[in-house]
Scaffold this active site. Structure first.
Site, PDB file in Angstrom:
ATOM      1  N   GLU A 189       6.643   3.755  10.628  1.00 29.07           N
ATOM      2  CA  GLU A 189       6.956   4.626   9.493  1.00 29.07           C
ATOM      3  C   GLU A 189       6.401   6.025   9.749  1.00 29.07           C
ATOM      4  OE1 GLU A 189       9.005   4.144   6.903  1.00 29.07           O
ATOM      5  OE2 GLU A 189       8.576   6.274   6.872  1.00 29.07           O
ATOM      6  N   PHE A 230      -7.180  14.237   0.547  1.00 21.27           N
ATOM      7  CA  PHE A 230      -7.092  14.773   1.917  1.00 21.27           C
ATOM      8  C   PHE A 230      -5.978  15.795   2.068  1.00 21.27           C
ATOM      9  CE2 PHE A 230      -3.523  12.974   4.372  1.00 21.27           C
ATOM     10  CZ  PHE A 230      -3.057  11.992   3.515  1.00 21.27           C
ATOM     11  N   LYS A 243      -7.637   7.599  13.080  1.00 19.01           N
ATOM     12  CA  LYS A 243      -7.550   6.184  13.493  1.00 19.01           C
ATOM     13  C   LYS A 243      -6.585   6.015  14.660  1.00 19.01           C
ATOM     14  CE  LYS A 243      -4.531   3.678  10.798  1.00 19.01           C
ATOM     15  NZ  LYS A 243      -3.417   3.178  11.599  1.00 19.01           N
ATOM     16  N   ALA A 273      -0.467  11.782  17.346  1.00 16.40           N
ATOM     17  CA  ALA A 273      -1.363  12.527  18.227  1.00 16.40           C
ATOM     18  C   ALA A 273      -0.879  13.973  18.380  1.00 16.40           C
ATOM     19  CB  ALA A 273      -1.433  11.838  19.594  1.00 16.40           C
ATOM     20  N   GLY A 305       0.810  -1.217   0.000  1.00 13.22           N
ATOM     21  CA  GLY A 305       0.000   0.000   0.000  1.00 13.22           C
ATOM     22  C   GLY A 305       0.840   1.263   0.000  1.00 13.22           C
ATOM     23  N   CYS A 349      -4.723   8.091   8.882  1.00 13.56           N
ATOM     24  CA  CYS A 349      -4.057   7.754  10.150  1.00 13.56           C
ATOM     25  C   CYS A 349      -4.350   8.628  11.358  1.00 13.56           C
ATOM     26  CB  CYS A 349      -2.560   7.676   9.919  1.00 13.56           C
ATOM     27  SG  CYS A 349      -2.164   6.280   8.855  1.00 13.56           S
TER      28      CYS A 349
HETATM   29  P1  NAD Z   1      -2.997   0.382   2.580  1.00 11.86           P
HETATM   30  O1  NAD Z   1      -4.411   0.024   2.841  1.00 11.86           O
HETATM   31  O2  NAD Z   1      -2.663   1.355   1.507  1.00 11.86           O
HETATM   32  O3  NAD Z   1      -2.163  -0.948   2.269  1.00 11.86           O
HETATM   33  C1  NAD Z   1      -2.261  -2.129   3.006  1.00 11.86           C
HETATM   34  C2  NAD Z   1      -2.183  -3.308   2.047  1.00 11.86           C
HETATM   35  O4  NAD Z   1      -2.100  -4.519   2.798  1.00 11.86           O
HETATM   36  C3  NAD Z   1      -3.401  -3.474   1.134  1.00 11.86           C
HETATM   37  O5  NAD Z   1      -2.992  -3.391  -0.225  1.00 11.86           O
HETATM   38  C4  NAD Z   1      -3.959  -4.853   1.496  1.00 11.86           C
HETATM   39  O6  NAD Z   1      -4.476  -5.564   0.384  1.00 11.86           O
HETATM   40  C5  NAD Z   1      -2.741  -5.540   2.056  1.00 11.86           C
HETATM   41  N1  NAD Z   1      -3.046  -6.682   2.934  1.00 11.86           N
HETATM   42  C6  NAD Z   1      -3.905  -6.736   3.976  1.00 11.86           C
HETATM   43  N2  NAD Z   1      -3.878  -7.950   4.547  1.00 11.86           N
HETATM   44  C7  NAD Z   1      -2.987  -8.702   3.857  1.00 11.86           C
HETATM   45  C8  NAD Z   1      -2.503 -10.025   3.974  1.00 11.86           C
HETATM   46  N3  NAD Z   1      -2.943 -10.827   4.944  1.00 11.86           N
HETATM   47  N4  NAD Z   1      -1.599 -10.459   3.073  1.00 11.86           N
HETATM   48  C9  NAD Z   1      -1.137  -9.671   2.101  1.00 11.86           C
HETATM   49  N5  NAD Z   1      -1.538  -8.372   1.935  1.00 11.86           N
HETATM   50  C10 NAD Z   1      -2.456  -7.901   2.816  1.00 11.86           C
HETATM   51  O7  NAD Z   1      -2.419   0.881   3.984  1.00 11.86           O
HETATM   52  P2  NAD Z   1      -1.218   1.924   4.219  1.00 11.86           P
HETATM   53  O8  NAD Z   1      -1.713   3.315   4.083  1.00 11.86           O
HETATM   54  O9  NAD Z   1      -0.043   1.479   3.447  1.00 11.86           O
HETATM   55  O10 NAD Z   1      -0.956   1.701   5.778  1.00 11.86           O
HETATM   56  C11 NAD Z   1      -0.378   0.503   6.260  1.00 11.86           C
HETATM   57  C12 NAD Z   1       0.010   0.713   7.717  1.00 11.86           C
HETATM   58  O11 NAD Z   1       1.006   1.745   7.805  1.00 11.86           O
HETATM   59  C13 NAD Z   1      -1.115   1.147   8.628  1.00 11.86           C
HETATM   60  O12 NAD Z   1      -0.939   0.560   9.895  1.00 11.86           O
HETATM   61  C14 NAD Z   1      -0.928   2.638   8.750  1.00 11.86           C
HETATM   62  O13 NAD Z   1      -1.420   3.148   9.965  1.00 11.86           O
HETATM   63  C15 NAD Z   1       0.565   2.779   8.698  1.00 11.86           C
HETATM   64  N6  NAD Z   1       1.072   4.054   8.183  1.00 11.86           N
HETATM   65  C16 NAD Z   1       0.488   4.636   7.098  1.00 11.86           C
HETATM   66  C17 NAD Z   1       1.010   5.819   6.570  1.00 11.86           C
HETATM   67  C18 NAD Z   1       0.394   6.492   5.375  1.00 11.86           C
HETATM   68  O14 NAD Z   1       0.808   7.574   5.053  1.00 11.86           O
HETATM   69  N7  NAD Z   1      -0.555   5.884   4.691  1.00 11.86           N
HETATM   70  C19 NAD Z   1       2.156   6.381   7.155  1.00 11.86           C
HETATM   71  C20 NAD Z   1       2.739   5.748   8.252  1.00 11.86           C
HETATM   72  C21 NAD Z   1       2.189   4.581   8.751  1.00 11.86           C
HETATM   73  C1  UGA Z   2       0.739  11.924   8.850  1.00 19.36           C
HETATM   74  C2  UGA Z   2       2.056  12.278   9.537  1.00 19.36           C
HETATM   75  O1  UGA Z   2       2.454  13.587   9.125  1.00 19.36           O
HETATM   76  C3  UGA Z   2       3.151  11.268   9.177  1.00 19.36           C
HETATM   77  O2  UGA Z   2       4.325  11.553   9.918  1.00 19.36           O
HETATM   78  C4  UGA Z   2       2.658   9.866   9.529  1.00 19.36           C
HETATM   79  O3  UGA Z   2       3.610   8.901   9.152  1.00 19.36           O
HETATM   80  C5  UGA Z   2       1.352   9.593   8.809  1.00 19.36           C
HETATM   81  O4  UGA Z   2       0.370  10.605   9.178  1.00 19.36           O
HETATM   82  C6  UGA Z   2       0.728   8.288   9.163  1.00 19.36           C
HETATM   83  O5  UGA Z   2       0.994   7.714  10.206  1.00 19.36           O
HETATM   84  O6  UGA Z   2      -0.091   7.870   8.336  1.00 19.36           O
HETATM   85  P1  UGA Z   2      -0.255  12.220   6.389  1.00 19.36           P
HETATM   86  O7  UGA Z   2      -1.540  11.901   7.055  1.00 19.36           O
HETATM   87  O8  UGA Z   2       0.137  11.468   5.175  1.00 19.36           O
HETATM   88  O9  UGA Z   2       0.951  12.023   7.435  1.00 19.36           O
HETATM   89  O10 UGA Z   2      -0.208  13.763   6.002  1.00 19.36           O
HETATM   90  P2  UGA Z   2      -0.011  15.107   6.861  1.00 19.36           P
HETATM   91  O11 UGA Z   2       0.862  16.009   6.112  1.00 19.36           O
HETATM   92  O12 UGA Z   2       0.343  14.832   8.263  1.00 19.36           O
HETATM   93  O13 UGA Z   2      -1.469  15.738   6.826  1.00 19.36           O
HETATM   94  C7  UGA Z   2      -2.556  15.163   7.535  1.00 19.36           C
HETATM   95  C8  UGA Z   2      -3.760  16.082   7.437  1.00 19.36           C
HETATM   96  O14 UGA Z   2      -3.576  17.255   8.224  1.00 19.36           O
HETATM   97  C9  UGA Z   2      -4.055  16.562   6.018  1.00 19.36           C
HETATM   98  O15 UGA Z   2      -5.440  16.574   5.791  1.00 19.36           O
HETATM   99  C10 UGA Z   2      -3.495  17.962   6.016  1.00 19.36           C
HETATM  100  O16 UGA Z   2      -4.105  18.790   5.060  1.00 19.36           O
HETATM  101  C11 UGA Z   2      -3.815  18.408   7.431  1.00 19.36           C
HETATM  102  N1  UGA Z   2      -2.936  19.501   7.910  1.00 19.36           N
HETATM  103  C12 UGA Z   2      -1.604  19.287   8.066  1.00 19.36           C
HETATM  104  C13 UGA Z   2      -3.487  20.732   8.213  1.00 19.36           C
HETATM  105  O17 UGA Z   2      -4.704  20.937   8.079  1.00 19.36           O
HETATM  106  N2  UGA Z   2      -2.660  21.734   8.657  1.00 19.36           N
HETATM  107  C14 UGA Z   2      -1.331  21.546   8.825  1.00 19.36           C
HETATM  108  O18 UGA Z   2      -0.634  22.493   9.244  1.00 19.36           O
HETATM  109  C15 UGA Z   2      -0.790  20.290   8.513  1.00 19.36           C
END
Ligand code: NAD
Ligand code: UGA
Length: 464
Positions: free
Chosen positions: A161, A338, A279, A225, A11, A276
């Site tokens: 991450e 977003f 959640k 947070a 993902g 995130c």
């Molecule tokens: P995502 O939904 O984009 O990707 C997750 C992938 O895992 C999906 O493609 C799904 O099909 C796959 N999957 C689920 N169960 C599986 C299994 N049993 N075997 C193989 N594949 C499987 O999610 P994401 O945004 O990449 O987030 C993943 C994690 O990283 C979450 O815990 C999230 O909180 C964290 N995270 C996300 C971000 C972000 O910016 N999106 C940043 C930091 C941390």
């Molecule tokens: C956020 C964190 O910044 C990452 O460090 C973290 O890894 C990630 O969540 C995660 O765990 O998924 P992300 O959600 O991708 O990253 O993007 P951000 O830049 O943090 O923005 C989050 C939301 O806050 C967006 O809707 C953005 O528009 C809003 N935002 C951000 C504001 O409204 N004002 C700001 O000053 C900053």
């Protein structure tokens, strides 16, 4: 020495993270696996503009590493078998059922991965938690791996991450820090060192920090947070600015120059979105409550309450400014993602603002440079607030901004895409219904210039 890595979950995190690890470690084979075949096909697509994720710079990294030492596959078992180190990067969404519904993280995908690794592994493995997980999850992972495995040894590391979408590649290439939590006995230390050496291929050693597993797991929830709290704090002040004559941009600048506060993450907005922040805070609140820490839980919950309030307030402002009715009126939405530079729409404020205006029978017209129509319809359908036919009747999607805004009663900016600043706003104004209302949910336009053109301009946290 690690020679083969796999990552379960292709993902927004698994794909870019592994692409950069592969780019910087040409001697390590990196295989990213997923059960979603369409996603894997898209990662393997010849046409780099068809990758499943839009991230600036990602196509170049994939172009260099894919087929060399970066592979995408649906064969999870094979990848587990061949790897010495396995990252788990699957989704951990908020639970939608049972105990903890609407609050706790749903760990079923994580547990499925652990059971599959345990079943398949015939050699020792280092298992790395890349997904964001509740503190102490590694304990559950260890129990599953040790009790259902084939007698092989597992070391569990936490390596959360911190990348943000839209800047994922630059965040990965030059991270503020890399955090690795692991055991402190000899085997734990060896596992930590193995992961450290992968990051040391490009990250300076002083930016790689190691902690115990619980600190690492909890640091990730804490970081999100704190970041979200900053946005809710400035958004709370934005309403006070609107009623007192202060300007939230000026207030943010004034406080941000205090080095103890810092200038980043103080942009008032229509509300934070993304998969995130909400959640992870809900999860934190749930964990605190489960330990009986109600004051701690209430404190953090307020960040979410404020954010919901801000999204609602924006929709309400549109309604009241348009003489308390938007029924049958065309409201043009600029942006659905977003934030800018991503095609991700999860928890985007646009979804909630659209839903509130659909309740008022508005005709919503949307343009987003990277989000497709089907995604917008799905986002609204997932709210379960109205039938699909009603969504399709209420939302029209445009691929061009001047048509989008033609005959609109109001424009609402929901995402801060750079191109929105470059439009011919005079031409847009001339083709709108009058008075032409402009609601800048991201404060990206110059209000005075817009008013000079003729718009009735409303920014966030800017008094009228
Ligand atoms: P995502 O939904 O984009 O990707 C997750 C992938 O895992 C999906 O493609 C799904 O099909 C796959 N999957 C689920 N169960 C599986 C299994 N049993 N075997 C193989 N594949 C499987 O999610 P994401 O945004 O990449 O987030 C993943 C994690 O990283 C979450 O815990 C999230 O909180 C964290 N995270 C996300 C971000 C972000 O910016 N999106 C940043 C930091 C941390
Ligand atoms: C956020 C964190 O910044 C990452 O460090 C973290 O890894 C990630 O969540 C995660 O765990 O998924 P992300 O959600 O991708 O990253 O993007 P951000 O830049 O943090 O923005 C989050 C939301 O806050 C967006 O809707 C953005 O528009 C809003 N935002 C951000 C504001 O409204 N004002 C700001 O000053 C900053």
């Amino acid at each position: 020495m690690i020679k083969n890595i796999c990552c379960i979950g292709a993902g927004y995190v698994g794909g870019p993270t592994m692409a950069v690890i592969a780019l910087k470690n040409p001697n390590i084979n990196v295989t990213v696996v997923d059960i979603n075949k369409n996603r894997i096909d898209a990662w393997n697509s010849e046409d780099l503009s068809s990758l499943p994720i839009y991230e600036p710079g990602l196509d170049e990294v994939v172009a260099e590493a894919r087929g060399r030492n970066l592979f995408f596959s649906t064969d999870v078992d094979k990848a587990i078998t061949e790897s010495e180190m396995i990252f788990i990067s699957v989704n951990t969404p908020t639970k939608t059922y049972g105990k903890g519904k609407g609050m706790a993280a749903d760990l079923k995908y994580i547990e499925l991965c652990a059971r599959q690794i345990a079943e398949i592994a015939k050699t020792d493995k280092i298992v790395v938690e890349k997904s964001t997980l509740p503190v102490r999850t590694s304990e559950a992972l260890k129990s599953i791996l040790d009790n259902t495995g084939n007698g092989v040894k597992f070391q569990i590391l936490s390596n959360p991450e911190f990348l943000a979408e839209g800047t994922a590649i630059s965040d990965l290439l030059s991270p503020d820090r890399v955090l690795i939590g692991g055991g402190t006995d000899e085997e734990g230390t060896n596992a930590v060192n193995a992961l450290v050496s992968i990051y040391e291929a490009w990250v300076p050693s002083d930016k790689i920090i190691t902690t115990n597993v619980w600190s690492s797991e909890l640091s990730k929830l804490t970081a999100n947070a704190f970041l979200a709290q900053r946005v809710s704090s400035i958004n709370a002040m934005s309403e006070l600015c609107e009623v007192t004559g202060a300007d939230v941009n000026e207030v943010a600048k004034a406080i941000g120059m205090d080095s103890r506060i810092g200038s980043k993450f103080l942009k008032a907005s229509v509300g934070f979105g993304g998969s995130c922040f909400q959640k992870d805070i809900l999860n934190l609140v749930y964990i605190a409550r489960s330990y009986g820490l109600n004051q701690v839980a209430d404190y953090w919950e307020q960040v979410i309450i404020m954010n919901d309030y801000q999204k609602n307030r924006f929709a309400k402002k549109i309604l009241t400014t348009l003489y308390n009715t938007v029924s049958g009126k065309k409201i043009a939405f600029l942006g659905w993602a977003f934030k800018k530079d991503t095609n991700d729409t999860r928890e985007s404020a646009a979804i909630y603002v659209a839903d509130a205006l659909l309740d008022e029978q508005a005709n919503i017209a949307v343009y987003d440079p990277k989000v497709v129509k089907e995604q917008m319809y799905n986002d609204l359908a997932n709210l379960n607030t109205r039938k699909v036919e009603e969504i399709e009747a209420g939302i029209s999607v445009f691929s061009e901004v001047y048509e989008l805004c033609k005959d609109a009663h109001a424009i609402a900016i929901l995402t801060e895409w750079d191109e929105f600043k470059e439009y011919d706003w005079k031409m847009i104004y001339e083709n709108m219904k009058k008075p032409a209302f402009l609601f800048d949910g991201r404060n990206i336009l110059n209000g005075e210039n817009m008013e000079n053109i003729g718009f009735v301009y409303n920014g966030i946290g800017i008094s009228k």
